[in-house]
Design an enzyme around this catalytic site. Structure first.
Site, short mmCIF file in Angstrom:
data_model
loop_
_atom_site.label_atom_id
_atom_site.label_comp_id
_atom_site.label_asym_id
_atom_site.label_seq_id
_atom_site.Cartn_x
_atom_site.Cartn_y
_atom_site.Cartn_z
CB CYS A 54 -0.90 -0.02 1.23
SG CYS A 54 -1.95 1.46 1.38
CB CYS A 57 -0.38 2.21 5.64
SG CYS A 57 -1.05 0.63 5.08
CB CYS A 103 -5.17 -0.75 2.36
SG CYS A 103 -3.86 -1.16 3.54
CB CYS A 106 -4.21 2.75 6.03
SG CYS A 106 -4.02 2.63 4.23
CB CYS A 128 -9.60 -3.78 -11.64
SG CYS A 128 -9.28 -2.52 -12.86
#
Length: 140
Positions: A54, A57, A103, A106, A128
């Site tokens: 991510c 984070c 995610c 976060c 996607c």
């Protein structure tokens, strides 16, 4: 962006902190559920082996071994690196029913997952994902 019901993020920052840490484009996608234009992301066509994390984070999201060519304009994966790394929730925006991918660490917006499109993958799913939502850590 609406908060995720029934789940508390591990990484919690104020809107101001997110704006300071992310570029305007990253903020628009990750924190406001935007979408980068098709075929513009840095990972759309990459074949580099590694782990995608991510961008907000640093949590692990996808492994390059599950990335496949979907020709849709965004990086596509058939499964997250661990089922607990992402959160799925219903997205009814733009007059359609989709499944948003966030995610788990976060609660940043990553993209959407689609099923039943006929791709020859083990899961028949296409995660996607916006390139701007991730960073690739190349394998050594």
């Amino acid at each position: 962006m609406e908060p995720v019901r029934g789940s508390t993020p591990k990484v919690v920052k104020s809107d101001e902190e997110w704006r300071e840490e992310l570029t305007p484009v990253e903020y628009a996608v990750l924190r406001q559920a935007g979408t980068e234009p098709a075929w513009t992301g840095e990972y759309t066509d990459t074949k580099t082996r590694g782990v995608y994390i991510c961008r907000a984070c640093g949590a692990e999201l996808f492994n390059s071994d599950t990335k496949f060519e979907s020709n849709c304009g965004w990086p596509s994966f058939y499964t997250p690196s661990d089922g607990d790394n992402v959160i799925l929730r219903e997205d009814l925006s733009f007059g359609s029913r989709r499944t948003e991918v966030l995610c788990a660490s976060c609660h940043s917006h990553l993209g959407h997952v689609f099923e039943g499109e006929g791709y020859q993958t083990p899961t028949d799913q296409r995660y996607c994902i916006n390139s701007v939502s991730m960073k690739l850590l190349p394998a050594e």
